[in-house]
Design an enzyme around this catalytic site. Sequence first.
Site, PDB file in Angstrom:
ATOM      1  N   GLU B  60       0.816  -1.218   0.000  1.00 34.55           N
ATOM      2  CA  GLU B  60       0.000   0.000   0.000  1.00 34.55           C
ATOM      3  C   GLU B  60       0.850   1.269   0.000  1.00 34.55           C
ATOM      4  OE1 GLU B  60      -0.798  -2.696   1.725  1.00 34.55           O
ATOM      5  OE2 GLU B  60      -2.742  -3.213   0.884  1.00 34.55           O
ATOM      6  N   HIS B 127     -12.165  -6.009   7.581  1.00 34.45           N
ATOM      7  CA  HIS B 127     -12.778  -5.860   6.252  1.00 34.45           C
ATOM      8  C   HIS B 127     -14.109  -5.124   6.334  1.00 34.45           C
ATOM      9  CE1 HIS B 127      -9.862  -9.046   5.515  1.00 34.45           C
ATOM     10  NE2 HIS B 127      -9.966  -8.804   4.226  1.00 34.45           N
TER      11      HIS B 127
END
Lengths: 455, 324
Positions: B60, B127
Amino acid sequence: MNHQLSRERHLELYYFMQLNRQLEERLVRLFRQNKIVGGVYSSLGQEAISVGTAYALEPRDWLAPMIRNIGTLLVKGFKPRDIFTQHMAKATSPTHGKDGTSHFGDLKKLHVVSPISMLGDLIPVMAGVGMAGRYLRQKIVAMTWIGDGGSSTGAFHEGLNFAAVQRAPLVLILENNQWAYSTPVSRQAPLKNFADRALAYGIKSRVVDGNDVVAVHEVAKYAVDECRSGRGPILIEAQTMRMKGHAQHDPAEYVPKDMFEFWKARDPIPLYEKYLTERGLWDAKTKAEIDARIERELDEDQKFAEESPLPDPQTAKQGVYCEGCHTIQADWQRPKEQVMPPAASVQAVWKIADFGAAIMPSGAPNRQVQSESQSKPAQNRQQPPHQRSTRPAPHRPAERPPAVAASGEDGVHDVSEAPPLRVPFGRGPKDRAYEREQQQSRPAKHDRPHRRRRR
Amino acid sequence: MPEVTMLEAIREALFEEFNRDPAVVTLGEDIGVFGGAFKATEGLLAKFGPERVIDTPISETGIVGAACGMSYLGLRPVVEMQFIDFIACCFNQVTNFVAKSHYRWGAPVPMVIRGPSGGGVHGGPFHSANPEMYFVHTPGLKVVYPSTAYDAKGLLKSAIRDNNPVLFFEHKFLYRRVKEQLPDSEYTIPIGKAAVRREGRDLTIVSYAAAAHTSLEAAKLLANDGIDAEVIDLRTLLPLDREAIVSSVKKTSKLLIVHEDTRTGGIAGEIAAIVCEDAFGHLDGPIARVTALDTPVPYSPPLEEYFLPSVEKVAAAARELAQY
């Protein structure tokens, strides 16, 4: 003598190194006079790296300095007044007082990206700069710097891996200056050369004496050329020594005195002056002329900075967002149609070389390799006891990793080609590994009393 | 025209912007050949090629950093976070490098970071998060969080054209649940403008994303009780549409804020402060809020249901507020 460099360019290298040093000496004086708002992060003793590397770039290329790379900014075209005003937080500074030190840049003309204080973050950013340049076919190279300490960050590893997998035209200069604030290199990584890390990323690397500006420039030029030809990224480790504390507040008492002495004798500027004299590239008059020019320029720019006003407090609230102040326009050096359908269209499938079985001998079924690796420990168990070594094997410093064929385009990593530079104090004077290495390299007779004592 | 889901609307926005401007590129994990974990980028690679649709390592910080560098050369990268929860991995890159770039040295970063967010799909603690407030607290960023297919398309197009870094939150519970017909002609929606989803006289419910739908359903229940609630969908959290909130409160004199983000430090507190600054004299009751609990998002369905704001919780809070 470096045949790639003309006499003028040789002299320019001196000019920039000396300008870098004199500028920083003035910053130190201004700091003591309380005219600097924040810190002064000296690059004393490291000027050859900033100047020698950045000097290999062309105007179209991009760079992003670290805190000790004022020299790169001067080479790329910023003026001493930019550095003075930045440190003095003046309204006339490139950031108008919004940030200090070397934290500034220029997107349009000089192609310099401003660093941030968090180490390693520039590496993926400059990988992106290189990727965008390639996409636009600008044939540019991106260059940035990191320290021995900064190379321990996650961003360093993510960035270098990202650059490697994208084959970005990125030259990463790792300045191993032996100290990360007060922490010696041996506490950063158990590596002889940081350049060895390149092997793990499947990229090329070089180690260079960071106090030899000609050598630094030569290796940087090689790296820039390689990247421009699409063979990047490249990691260069330049070994040197931080001759001051982390910043002005830090007297660096944790550094062994003889370590400073050792490196002082290798000061890059006197070394280069000697080089120029020995090769007849200049005389005393030329040197005096360059030195005078530097004094003149610095006098003028320091005066400008000191006379500049501080920023208007109200400007603090301005500039958080771009509200139409910038026109964003990419410089396309290729027809845009190439990246638009139908020219850009592809079949979206993966092609997997060797079906992932790259480590196996060609044509060898999976099973054979497995059984081979399993059989080795079994053989050891069957070994008769008397054949086993009764004493533990003497410890040897880790051997240099062999050059292995990997994903590099030429298949071989250059890290083992370049002979490692011997830097005795690189690990600190009390480093056991260094002592052991020294003992091993001595003739056998010196070794005898040592062994006898052990018995 | 058939109805399209929010996910399809997002894909349409990407295709249209890719077609409009070759400076638009996208980077992310599994976005090319696979088309993204939620298939938001499906078909992009085949049409626009690997130079513009870049499959990246799981990295990321590398992705956001590279996108920032690309934007410095005038490209407009769209970064996909596979789940917006993973933006925590590049927090430094987003908040220190990207967000401060224009303020510090006048370098605009025209990039978008988009990704699926929010709970209600039993994704568990990693999530399902709503990390928007970390970034609403970061000057230099814009934060967009749409609740309809129409808004998602129009706002994503605006985000891509914006000269500033925009975080674009896509509520995954809404991805395939909200559908509507979209206009044939091109349109964009300005960033920073809230929408009044339901007009009312008695109290104002301010909300966004999935909670905006919860609030609308609650408003229907309230109507049966004779309470006429106005529902405002913020759509953009940074910059916040102060004007829309304040003018509605001046009309109804009562304010309930509903969000799926956790309670402490959620945007409800900021909105309450704004209303106290600008419309305190108009208030006829305390400012109320219905939010998620101050816990990570739990995994098991009964736990997650208890954690999230619900129609019942919103209706109960509104009834109580209406009594003032």
